[in-house]
Design a protein around this motif. Structure first.
Motif, PDB file in Angstrom:
ATOM      1  N   THR A 218       0.839  -1.198   0.000  1.00 38.29           N
ATOM      2  CA  THR A 218       0.000   0.000   0.000  1.00 38.29           C
ATOM      3  C   THR A 218       0.876   1.251   0.000  1.00 38.29           C
ATOM      4  OG1 THR A 218      -1.763  -1.165   1.151  1.00 38.29           O
ATOM      5  CG2 THR A 218      -1.827   1.240   1.245  1.00 38.29           C
ATOM      6  N   GLY A 219       1.913   1.239   0.814  1.00 33.26           N
ATOM      7  CA  GLY A 219       2.838   2.374   0.853  1.00 33.26           C
ATOM      8  C   GLY A 219       3.507   2.604  -0.492  1.00 33.26           C
ATOM      9  N   GLU A 220       3.933   1.503  -1.129  1.00 32.21           N
ATOM     10  CA  GLU A 220       4.551   1.622  -2.446  1.00 32.21           C
ATOM     11  C   GLU A 220       3.568   2.183  -3.468  1.00 32.21           C
ATOM     12  OE1 GLU A 220       6.173  -2.199  -3.520  1.00 32.21           O
ATOM     13  OE2 GLU A 220       7.536  -2.216  -1.797  1.00 32.21           O
ATOM     14  N   ALA A 221       2.310   1.743  -3.411  1.00 31.07           N
ATOM     15  CA  ALA A 221       1.298   2.245  -4.345  1.00 31.07           C
ATOM     16  C   ALA A 221       1.051   3.731  -4.101  1.00 31.07           C
ATOM     17  CB  ALA A 221       0.004   1.446  -4.205  1.00 31.07           C
ATOM     18  N   GLN A 222       1.008   4.140  -2.847  1.00 28.25           N
ATOM     19  CA  GLN A 222       0.803   5.558  -2.544  1.00 28.25           C
ATOM     20  C   GLN A 222       1.967   6.409  -3.049  1.00 28.25           C
ATOM     21  OE1 GLN A 222       0.145   5.053   1.717  1.00 28.25           O
ATOM     22  NE2 GLN A 222      -2.019   5.573   1.484  1.00 28.25           N
ATOM     23  N   GLN A 223       3.193   5.910  -2.875  1.00 26.40           N
ATOM     24  CA  GLN A 223       4.365   6.631  -3.388  1.00 26.40           C
ATOM     25  C   GLN A 223       4.312   6.738  -4.900  1.00 26.40           C
ATOM     26  OE1 GLN A 223       7.596   4.298  -1.773  1.00 26.40           O
ATOM     27  NE2 GLN A 223       8.070   5.870  -0.245  1.00 26.40           N
ATOM     28  N   LEU A 224       3.930   5.648  -5.555  1.00 24.35           N
ATOM     29  CA  LEU A 224       3.841   5.633  -7.012  1.00 24.35           C
ATOM     30  C   LEU A 224       2.804   6.630  -7.511  1.00 24.35           C
ATOM     31  CD1 LEU A 224       5.164   4.170  -9.356  1.00 24.35           C
ATOM     32  CD2 LEU A 224       3.366   2.463  -9.236  1.00 24.35           C
ATOM     33  N   ILE A 225       1.660   6.685  -6.838  1.00 21.73           N
ATOM     34  CA  ILE A 225       0.609   7.637  -7.219  1.00 21.73           C
ATOM     35  C   ILE A 225       1.121   9.066  -7.048  1.00 21.73           C
ATOM     36  CG2 ILE A 225      -1.653   8.546  -6.526  1.00 21.73           C
ATOM     37  CD1 ILE A 225      -2.395   5.583  -5.864  1.00 21.73           C
ATOM     38  N   GLU A 226       1.861   9.312  -5.956  1.00 18.79           N
ATOM     39  CA  GLU A 226       2.409  10.644  -5.710  1.00 18.79           C
ATOM     40  C   GLU A 226       3.433  11.016  -6.781  1.00 18.79           C
ATOM     41  OE1 GLU A 226       5.037  12.640  -2.229  1.00 18.79           O
ATOM     42  OE2 GLU A 226       3.281  11.497  -1.552  1.00 18.79           O
ATOM     43  N   LEU A 227       4.316  10.077  -7.129  1.00 15.42           N
ATOM     44  CA  LEU A 227       5.303  10.338  -8.168  1.00 15.42           C
ATOM     45  C   LEU A 227       4.638  10.562  -9.523  1.00 15.42           C
ATOM     46  CD1 LEU A 227       8.072   7.721  -7.245  1.00 15.42           C
ATOM     47  CD2 LEU A 227       8.248  10.219  -7.062  1.00 15.42           C
ATOM     48  N   ALA A 228       3.597   9.788  -9.798  1.00 12.53           N
ATOM     49  CA  ALA A 228       2.913   9.894 -11.092  1.00 12.53           C
ATOM     50  C   ALA A 228       2.257  11.263 -11.252  1.00 12.53           C
ATOM     51  CB  ALA A 228       1.878   8.785 -11.231  1.00 12.53           C
ATOM     52  N   SER A 229       1.836  11.862 -10.156  1.00 10.79           N
ATOM     53  CA  SER A 229       1.157  13.156 -10.252  1.00 10.79           C
ATOM     54  C   SER A 229       2.096  14.269 -10.721  1.00 10.79           C
ATOM     55  CB  SER A 229       0.534  13.524  -8.905  1.00 10.79           C
ATOM     56  OG  SER A 229       1.553  13.786  -7.955  1.00 10.79           O
ATOM     57  N   SER A 230       3.403  14.086 -10.523  1.00 15.80           N
ATOM     58  CA  SER A 230       4.356  15.106 -10.969  1.00 15.80           C
ATOM     59  C   SER A 230       5.231  14.609 -12.115  1.00 15.80           C
ATOM     60  CB  SER A 230       5.215  15.554  -9.788  1.00 15.80           C
ATOM     61  OG  SER A 230       5.940  14.452  -9.268  1.00 15.80           O
ATOM     62  N   ALA A 231       4.823  13.519 -12.770  1.00 14.79           N
ATOM     63  CA  ALA A 231       5.630  12.927 -13.850  1.00 14.79           C
ATOM     64  C   ALA A 231       5.451  13.704 -15.148  1.00 14.79           C
ATOM     65  CB  ALA A 231       5.236  11.472 -14.049  1.00 14.79           C
ATOM     66  N   GLU A 232       6.434  13.558 -15.992  1.00 18.72           N
ATOM     67  CA  GLU A 232       6.375  14.130 -17.335  1.00 18.72           C
ATOM     68  C   GLU A 232       5.340  13.346 -18.146  1.00 18.72           C
ATOM     69  OE1 GLU A 232       8.092  16.814 -18.303  1.00 18.72           O
ATOM     70  OE2 GLU A 232       8.938  16.942 -16.281  1.00 18.72           O
ATOM     71  N   PRO A 233       4.706  13.987 -19.118  1.00 19.38           N
ATOM     72  CA  PRO A 233       3.681  13.308 -19.928  1.00 19.38           C
ATOM     73  C   PRO A 233       4.171  12.022 -20.584  1.00 19.38           C
ATOM     74  CG  PRO A 233       3.642  15.665 -20.362  1.00 19.38           C
ATOM     75  CD  PRO A 233       4.813  15.413 -19.479  1.00 19.38           C
ATOM     76  N   ASP A 234       5.417  11.976 -20.992  1.00 20.22           N
ATOM     77  CA  ASP A 234       5.922  10.763 -21.651  1.00 20.22           C
ATOM     78  C   ASP A 234       6.180   9.628 -20.652  1.00 20.22           C
ATOM     79  OD1 ASP A 234       8.008  12.344 -20.631  1.00 20.22           O
ATOM     80  OD2 ASP A 234       9.478  11.364 -21.949  1.00 20.22           O
ATOM     81  N   GLU A 235       6.200   9.938 -19.348  1.00 22.48           N
ATOM     82  CA  GLU A 235       6.410   8.908 -18.314  1.00 22.48           C
ATOM     83  C   GLU A 235       5.092   8.395 -17.731  1.00 22.48           C
ATOM     84  OE1 GLU A 235       8.725  11.255 -15.601  1.00 22.48           O
ATOM     85  OE2 GLU A 235      10.617  10.459 -16.370  1.00 22.48           O
ATOM     86  N   GLU A 236       3.990   9.059 -18.035  1.00 24.48           N
ATOM     87  CA  GLU A 236       2.704   8.712 -17.436  1.00 24.48           C
ATOM     88  C   GLU A 236       2.317   7.261 -17.671  1.00 24.48           C
ATOM     89  OE1 GLU A 236      -0.483  11.388 -18.428  1.00 24.48           O
ATOM     90  OE2 GLU A 236       0.599  13.125 -17.640  1.00 24.48           O
ATOM     91  N   GLN A 237       2.526   6.758 -18.905  1.00 26.88           N
ATOM     92  CA  GLN A 237       2.147   5.374 -19.228  1.00 26.88           C
ATOM     93  C   GLN A 237       2.972   4.383 -18.408  1.00 26.88           C
ATOM     94  OE1 GLN A 237      -0.559   4.511 -21.092  1.00 26.88           O
ATOM     95  NE2 GLN A 237      -0.162   2.501 -20.233  1.00 26.88           N
ATOM     96  N   MET A 238       4.251   4.690 -18.215  1.00 27.98           N
ATOM     97  CA  MET A 238       5.108   3.809 -17.420  1.00 27.98           C
ATOM     98  C   MET A 238       4.587   3.739 -15.976  1.00 27.98           C
ATOM     99  SD  MET A 238       9.110   4.205 -16.371  1.00 27.98           S
ATOM    100  CE  MET A 238       8.744   5.627 -15.351  1.00 27.98           C
ATOM    101  N   PHE A 239       4.252   4.891 -15.404  1.00 28.56           N
ATOM    102  CA  PHE A 239       3.715   4.914 -14.042  1.00 28.56           C
ATOM    103  C   PHE A 239       2.383   4.169 -13.973  1.00 28.56           C
ATOM    104  CE2 PHE A 239       6.604   8.556 -13.240  1.00 28.56           C
ATOM    105  CZ  PHE A 239       7.141   8.139 -12.045  1.00 28.56           C
ATOM    106  N   GLN A 240       1.535   4.366 -14.986  1.00 32.28           N
ATOM    107  CA  GLN A 240       0.220   3.705 -15.022  1.00 32.28           C
ATOM    108  C   GLN A 240       0.386   2.190 -15.085  1.00 32.28           C
ATOM    109  OE1 GLN A 240      -2.663   5.216 -14.501  1.00 32.28           O
ATOM    110  NE2 GLN A 240      -3.746   3.289 -14.614  1.00 32.28           N
ATOM    111  N   ASP A 241       1.283   1.712 -15.938  1.00 31.67           N
ATOM    112  CA  ASP A 241       1.519   0.267 -16.057  1.00 31.67           C
ATOM    113  C   ASP A 241       2.064  -0.316 -14.756  1.00 31.67           C
ATOM    114  OD1 ASP A 241       0.687   0.461 -18.673  1.00 31.67           O
ATOM    115  OD2 ASP A 241       2.723   0.423 -19.537  1.00 31.67           O
TER     116      ASP A 241
END
Length: 166
Positions: free
Chosen positions: A9-32
């Motif tokens: 759960t902690g890892e998922a929360q960190q990932l969601i937080e990182l994804a919110s400030s990711a570059e548009p070209d990295e969004e798919q990687m974070f989503q996957d």
């Protein structure tokens, strides 16, 4: 190594937080990555439910055994009380305040403490005590709050949550 649901759960929360400030070209990687992590959490949730069902089943068995043993305890206690009353009744009827055998000394003795107080009629006013107990009228307070009234001394809290597993 199997990771705990708390760590996942902690890892998922960190990932969601990182994804919110990711570059548009990295969004798919974070989503996957997030989808993969959520699939692991879903599997972990299934595993939790399996273990929880097992624990609940065992707890139910223990509860039934406790009830069975309490019923046995009640029967034994009642049998003891019946025998005690019969023995005391016999000794009282025969005016034998004590019996001594090779194994036991049995005596009918008065109870200690204060003598029982038995009311034989209406109690005069001078022997009456009046107690006033004040407590909040929770129903009235709740009704006022639910109707939109603002009270400085009370508010409605949030309802809790629980799991429903089918």
């Amino acid at each position: 190594m199997r990771e705990s649901i708390f760590k996942l759960t902690g890892e998922a929360q960190q990932l969601i937080e990182l994804a919110s400030s990711a570059e548009p070209d990295e969004e798919q990687m974070f989503q996957d990555t997030l989808e993969g992590l959520l699939a692991v959490i879903d599997k972990k949730a299934d595993d939790y439910c399996y273990v929880m069902d097992s624990i609940k089943g065992r707890a139910d068995i223990v509860a039934k055994e406790i009830n069975r043993l309490r019923a046995i305890e009640d029967k034994l206690t009642n049998a003891y009380t019946r025998m005690e009353n019969a023995l005391k009744g016999s000794m009282t009827a025969l005016n034998r305040p004590s019996i001594e055998t090779d194994l036991h000394t049995i005596k009918v003795v008065k109870n200690g403490g204060k003598a029982p107080l038995i009311m034989d009629g209406d109690v005069p006013e001078q022997y009456i005590k009046t107690e006033i107990k004040q407590s909040p009228d929770n129903d009235k307070i709740r009704k006022a709050l639910e109707s939109g009234e603002i009270l400085t001394f009370a508010h409605l809290g949030e309802r809790g949550t629980h799991l429903r597993i089918k």
